[in-house]
Design a protein around this motif. Structure first.
Motif, PDB file in Angstrom:
ATOM      1  N   GLY A 195       7.561   4.154   3.010  1.00  0.00           N
ATOM      2  CA  GLY A 195       8.553   3.675   3.965  1.00  0.00           C
ATOM      3  C   GLY A 195       9.762   3.037   3.320  1.00  0.00           C
ATOM      4  O   GLY A 195      10.901   3.297   3.711  1.00  0.00           O
ATOM      5  N   VAL A 196       9.542   2.198   2.297  1.00  0.00           N
ATOM      6  CA  VAL A 196      10.678   1.498   1.694  1.00  0.00           C
ATOM      7  C   VAL A 196      11.494   2.408   0.785  1.00  0.00           C
ATOM      8  O   VAL A 196      12.692   2.177   0.592  1.00  0.00           O
ATOM      9  CB  VAL A 196      10.235   0.223   0.944  1.00  0.00           C
ATOM     10  N   LEU A 197      10.863   3.433   0.230  1.00  0.00           N
ATOM     11  CA  LEU A 197      11.622   4.390  -0.571  1.00  0.00           C
ATOM     12  C   LEU A 197      12.426   5.327   0.327  1.00  0.00           C
ATOM     13  O   LEU A 197      13.593   5.622   0.054  1.00  0.00           O
ATOM     14  CB  LEU A 197      10.692   5.202  -1.467  1.00  0.00           C
ATOM     15  N   ASP A 198      11.800   5.781   1.420  1.00  0.00           N
ATOM     16  CA  ASP A 198      12.449   6.730   2.330  1.00  0.00           C
ATOM     17  C   ASP A 198      13.379   6.045   3.327  1.00  0.00           C
ATOM     18  O   ASP A 198      14.143   6.717   4.024  1.00  0.00           O
ATOM     19  CB  ASP A 198      11.396   7.510   3.116  1.00  0.00           C
ATOM     20  N   HIS A 199      13.266   4.711   3.445  1.00  0.00           N
ATOM     21  CA  HIS A 199      14.022   3.957   4.453  1.00  0.00           C
ATOM     22  C   HIS A 199      13.728   4.462   5.860  1.00  0.00           C
ATOM     23  O   HIS A 199      14.604   4.466   6.732  1.00  0.00           O
ATOM     24  CB  HIS A 199      15.531   3.996   4.167  1.00  0.00           C
ATOM     25  N   ILE A 200      12.513   4.870   6.084  1.00  0.00           N
ATOM     26  CA  ILE A 200      12.111   5.341   7.417  1.00  0.00           C
ATOM     27  C   ILE A 200      10.599   5.255   7.504  1.00  0.00           C
ATOM     28  O   ILE A 200       9.898   5.309   6.488  1.00  0.00           O
ATOM     29  CB  ILE A 200      12.585   6.790   7.680  1.00  0.00           C
ATOM     30  N   ASP A 238       0.836  -1.196   0.000  1.00  0.00           N
ATOM     31  CA  ASP A 238       0.000   0.000   0.000  1.00  0.00           C
ATOM     32  C   ASP A 238       0.880   1.259   0.000  1.00  0.00           C
ATOM     33  O   ASP A 238       2.115   1.185   0.006  1.00  0.00           O
ATOM     34  CB  ASP A 238      -1.010  -0.008   1.163  1.00  0.00           C
ATOM     35  N   GLY A 239       0.245   2.417  -0.013  1.00  0.00           N
ATOM     36  CA  GLY A 239       0.990   3.663  -0.135  1.00  0.00           C
ATOM     37  C   GLY A 239       1.892   3.949   1.048  1.00  0.00           C
ATOM     38  O   GLY A 239       3.001   4.475   0.890  1.00  0.00           O
ATOM     39  N   ASN A 240       1.438   3.625   2.263  1.00  0.00           N
ATOM     40  CA  ASN A 240       2.274   3.846   3.451  1.00  0.00           C
ATOM     41  C   ASN A 240       3.527   2.988   3.397  1.00  0.00           C
ATOM     42  O   ASN A 240       4.627   3.443   3.728  1.00  0.00           O
ATOM     43  CB  ASN A 240       1.474   3.540   4.718  1.00  0.00           C
ATOM     44  N   TRP A 241       3.331   1.743   3.012  1.00  0.00           N
ATOM     45  CA  TRP A 241       4.490   0.844   2.872  1.00  0.00           C
ATOM     46  C   TRP A 241       5.448   1.385   1.823  1.00  0.00           C
ATOM     47  O   TRP A 241       6.669   1.409   2.040  1.00  0.00           O
ATOM     48  CB  TRP A 241       4.015  -0.560   2.483  1.00  0.00           C
ATOM     49  N   ALA A 242       4.921   1.803   0.677  1.00  0.00           N
ATOM     50  CA  ALA A 242       5.772   2.288  -0.416  1.00  0.00           C
ATOM     51  C   ALA A 242       6.609   3.474   0.028  1.00  0.00           C
ATOM     52  O   ALA A 242       7.818   3.552  -0.249  1.00  0.00           O
ATOM     53  CB  ALA A 242       4.908   2.661  -1.625  1.00  0.00           C
TER      54      ALA A 242
END
Length: 976
Positions: A914-919, A908-912
């Protein structure tokens, strides 16, 4: 007397080689040995030649052996080893029946004419192979000697103590390997140019790399390749079996058949039908699987079971219910198990099998509240259940304590490369060792110990993290959970293995800084995921600070290029320089682009200079790839072809190169003043903003700040600075800019706190062509020395705390004496470090049995505050979908919060984000009192990894940035 190999001995044997009667062979080759073991022995003989400059000889006749001889063999396949055991010279009971273990021992007089012998005895084929390569490692030969042409340091002699006896451990993880994936355009072009295809000539090098790294398991390239056809024929499979390489297949390629095979064989008249569909084409698909098992079942394999749709998609359509999918997968497994019994072994427990709980298969395994899944089903009784990360290095569900008793055990599919959403990353290494350690040690702690496989994409540039991954899997006791903060030690040892004799000690330290530096920057944001909007161009100076780090690392990389010999340059270039400089140059290009856009929108002429620097970075990127393709006679041609700039979709389609903004000069002399680290700006006009604020000195430890004067035109523009405070000085009191050669000047402001006499503010006045700008310099005179050390002070509207800067780390002790506590993971995350509760498998009740961290902070006003937690973007370890921690401010009740948004799911968007920002950031409210406050963070759920905390009054969020506000002042800072 020691066992000895020397240049002199080998030279004398070489010189006398024309005399057939002259003994002197170093290696004893048994006819009964596995052919693959003898082939590996020849590779080790070549290693010996590289070390000493003379090729050793091998003999099948004992009378031809020299006084020092190497005797190798495998238990059950070596009459020689049995003979030595009968003579009581060795004890094979110490390794017999064990998995992949070897004995490495020096003995006296095994045969007539041999005075000293090195015995390499394997418990099985791979044990012997690892033992032979252990000799290479002791000689100083890198595991990358063949793959990357890493040449060992020359030696005159090599000695082993006469009483040496070493028995290797059983590997920690049963199956350990990598997956060549996403192989076009890079790996595919490389193998076509060098070997003409995905054939046995190419896999010879891949298998050797795997075995030298103490791996044993491989998923071969599969986008366009057919492993069992491309050898040519079965040559790939035969070679793998000969070397003891256990073959597997990806999560959607069951029964020893690869995805491309069905595309190749399907058709209206095919015996396999023309639909990859177990409902409409059950007979054809079953025949396809059966023939795969007939063909390849005789080779050592882990057989993938289950079924997914073609090209890595769901097995059934969107209209199918969960129960429909589970039932179909059950029928697939029943069919496959029957075929394996018929074609491979009647006892299924003797056949390693694996089901990947990947993407949509995961809910089929767990089911839901109304639909039982396949968990604990008879069809999966002895099957390795392979769990997966989220494709971006963050584990998903892990076995519960109840699940860990599953007979088949568990595996993990991890990623150093990924072709998919939210954005792919396939170009060069961007994996960071502390992150791998944190995630994979948790996997092992949760019982994932039967299979580890990592997607390495094209292999090239992934050699460093791949070495670590496989060493961690092989010897978890040395590098695992108990080896916290040992990744730096590992890195230094890895550098020593590759560059002994190439670099001096101080140069090795530069390589270390370069490797850890560039991978840490990639951990903040992968290069493919960069764009001009990631880092804020000015806030907290995060862009400028990172640009300074990058330039420092680039200088180190180039200094090493100047010192390395021409013969050693290709190895340094391939293993370190290209992935480091390629990564850093791309990051720099996007950081400059962000600054270019920001300054252009303000009309600053500096934007035009930045545009030229961006163009240089773009050209440098192309140069780096071209150089990589030509070094070492084109050894790596093709490996740099993956797109990596400006992704706007999950793949390279519609990718954008940087957009350069150019500024046309104003018609009259104009200057702009900006407060560095903020978005404040003024041209001095009496009609507009002409007063700015500098708050840097509100932090008691800050003694220097800065502002910048920039050209808005290309006409000569003068400025004059006035500051009438004895405690405040500027690096320049006047000057001029012309918007061409000189477009900006940074004015450094220093303060002498000892000279302040009760003042709380000073003024700096800048006279410019349009008007006058006044900077109010605020100063804090508070004496915080009476407060406890590690008390954070709110001086500028917020407090930012690095997680490791706690005042108290309170462990929790159970009745049985077992302690739980937070541990600091140095260098982890995006800023300083991270903290994580150990043991990693524990669930805690906050306020009862939970360890906690206590932070002290001081605020000017009491009231409602927000606390924002900056966390590693972990996923829940169970399918309940929560990741909890406890928060307690002062004597308030403990608030147990879920750090994940409601309904969170991978994809989902929240996960995406997180993994792009590494946070991952999570905010919750707390009540603070004026003055000193206490905050406690309790461990509750596994997987909670905290990097930073930011506290601010409700509704007054600090300025936007990628890394978050820089850490603020705490009592004792710089003195502890």
């Amino acid at each position: 007397m020691e066992f000895t190999i020397s240049q002199e001995i080998l030279r004398n044997v070489t010189a006398s080689n024309s005399s057939a009667s002259m003994p002197g062979a170093l290696f004893y080759r048994e006819e009964e040995a596995f052919s693959g073991v003898n082939k590996i022995a020849r590779k080790v003989m070549h290693d010996v030649e590289l070390v000493f400059g003379y090729a050793p000889q091998a003999a099948a006749d004992r009378s031809q052996l020299g006084k020092n001889a190497i005797l190798y063999g495998t238990v059950g396949h070596s009459p020689m080893l049995l003979e030595l055991e009968k003579k009581q010279l060795i004890d094979l009971s110490e390794i017999r029946g064990k998995r992949e273990v070897f004995l490495f021992q020096v003995i006296d007089r095994p045969f007539e004419g041999v005075e000293k012998a090195l015995i390499i005895a394997g418990s099985d084929k791979r044990g012997t192979i690892y033992g032979l390569f252990h000799l290479s490692e002791r000689l100083g030969v890198s595991p990358l000697v063949d793959w990357a042409n890493v040449k060992p340091q020359r030696k005159a002699s090599f000695n082993l103590s006469e009483d040496l006896k070493f028995i290797s451990k059983e590997p920690s993880v049963r199956f350990r390997g990598f997956f060549i994936n996403d192989e076009w355009p890079a790996f595919g072009n490389w193998t076509m140019k060098n070997f003409g295809g995905f054939n046995a000539e190419m896999y010879e090098h891949v298998f050797e790399l795997l075995l030298r790294l103490k791996g044993n398991y491989l998923w071969p390239a599969m986008w366009s390749a057919r492993f069992y056809d491309d050898g040519p024929g079965l040559a790939n499979a035969e070679l793998a079996d000969e070397y003891g390489v256990v073959m597997g297949a990806s999560h959607h390629e069951p029964c020893l058949r690869y995805g491309e095979e069905y595309k190749y064989l399907r058709g209206k008249d095919s015996i396999y039908g023309d639909a990859w569909n177990f409902i409409t084409n059950r007979e054809g698909i079953t025949k396809f699987w059966e023939d795969g098992l007939k063909r390849s079942g005789k080779y050592e394999s882990v057989i993938t079971v289950g079924m997914r749709g073609e090209a890595d998609t769901a097995i059934m359509g969107n209209e199918a219910t969960l129960a429909d999918n589970i039932q179909l997968l059950r029928e697939v497994l029943q069919t496959q198990n029957r075929l394996i019994q018929e074609q491979v072994h009647p006892n299924l427990s003797e056949v390693p099998r694996m089901l990947a709980l990947y993407k949509e298969v995961e809910p089929f395994f767990y089911g839901d509240q109304t639909t039982p899944g396949l968990i604990n089903s008879e069809e999966l009784a002895d099957v390795i259940l392979m769990l997966c990360d989220d494709n971006h290095g963050n584990l998903r569900t892990l076995p519960t304590e109840e699940m860990r008793s599953h007979r088949g055990g568990y595996g993990m599919y991890y990623h150093f490369d990924y072709h998919g959403g939210p954005i792919s990353y396939e170009w060069i290494n961007s994996s960071y060792l502390p992150k791998i350690w944190e995630q994979m040690t948790m996997a092992y702690d949760f019982g994932v110990r039967d299979l580890w496989i990592v997607n390495v994409g094209d292999i090239s540039t992934q050699e460093f993290p791949l070495s670590y991954f496989l060493d961690l899997a092989y010897d978890f006791e040395q590098w695992g959970t108990q080896a916290i903060n040992k990744t730096d030690l590992y890195t230094k040892q890895w550098i020593q293995r590759q560059f002994a004799g190439v670099f001096h000690e101080d140069e090795m330290e530069k390589v270390f800084k370069l490797l850890t530096g560039y991978t840490r920057i990639a951990q903040k944001r992968r290069p493919e995921h960069m764009n001009s909007n990631v880092y804020h161009p000015v806030n907290y100076k995060e862009t400028d600070h990172l640009l300074n780090q990058i330039d420092h690392l680039l200088n180190l990389a180039n200094e090493l290029v100047e010192t390395v010999d021409e013969a050693d340059l290709p190895v340094y270039y391939a293993l370190v320089y290209y992935p480091a400089v390629g990564n850093l140059n791309l990051q720099k290009m996007w950081l400059l682009t962000g600054k270019n856009h920001y300054k252009a929108k303000l009309g600053e002429m500096e934007a035009n200079k930045l545009a030229e620097q961006i163009r240089e970075c773009m050209n440098r990127d192309r140069e780096l790839v071209n150089q990589f393709h030509t070094i070492d006679h084109g050894r790596w041609y093709g490996m740099g072809l993956s797109e990596h700039i400006g992704f706007t979709q999950w793949n390279e389609d519609e990718a954008h190169n940087p957009i350069l903004m150019h500024v046309l000069p104003a018609n009259k002399p104009r200057l702009l003043v900006t407060i560095d680290g903020t978005t404040q700006r003024s041209e001095g006009s009496a009609w507009h903003i002409n007063q700015l604020v500098m708050n840097d000195f509100l932090q008691p430890d800050v003694e220097e700040a800065s502002f910048t004067i920039s050209s808005i035109s290309d006409l000569l523009a003068e400025y004059k600075i006035t500051c009438n405070h004895s405690w405040l000085t500027c690096s320049s009191m006047g000057g001029s800019l012309n918007g061409k050669e000189k477009t900006m000047e940074v004015i450094h402001v220093k303060m002498d706190r000892s000279a302040i006499k009760g003042e709380t503010a000073g003024h700096i006045v800048i006279e410019m062509p349009v008007g006058t700008c006044t900077i109010m310099v605020n100063v804090s005179n508070h004496d915080f020395s009476e407060l406890p050390n590690m008390t954070f002070i709110e001086t500028n509207g917020y407090i930012s705390i690095e997680a490791e800067h706690y005042a108290l780390n309170k462990e929790a002790v159970k009745e049985n004496g077992e302690a739980s506590r937070f541990e600091v993971i140095h260098g982890y995350g995006k800023t300083l470090s991270a903290v994580k509760a150990i043991p990693t498998t524990e669930y805690f009740t906050a306020g009862e049995d939970a360890p906690y961290l206590e932070y002290h902070f001081w605020v000017q006003e009491g009231g409602a505050y927000e606390i924002e937690l900056y966390m590693q973007p972990s996923n829940p370890v169970t399918n309940e979908g929560t990741l909890l921690c406890g928060i307690q401010a002062n004597e308030e009740e403990i608030n147990v919060v879920s750090t994940l948004p409601e309904g969170y799911r991978v994809d989902d968007g929240n996960w995406a984000a997180g993994v792009l920002d590494h946070i991952r950031r999570h905010s919750t409210g707390i009540r603070c009192r004026e003055g000193l406050n206490t905050l406690r963070i309790f461990a509750v759920s596994p997987g909670f990894v905290l990097e930073k905390l930011v506290i601010y009054p409700v509704g007054k969020q600090p300025a936007d940035s990628y890394l978050g506000p820089a850490e603020t002042y705490y009592v004792g800072k710089g003195k502890l």
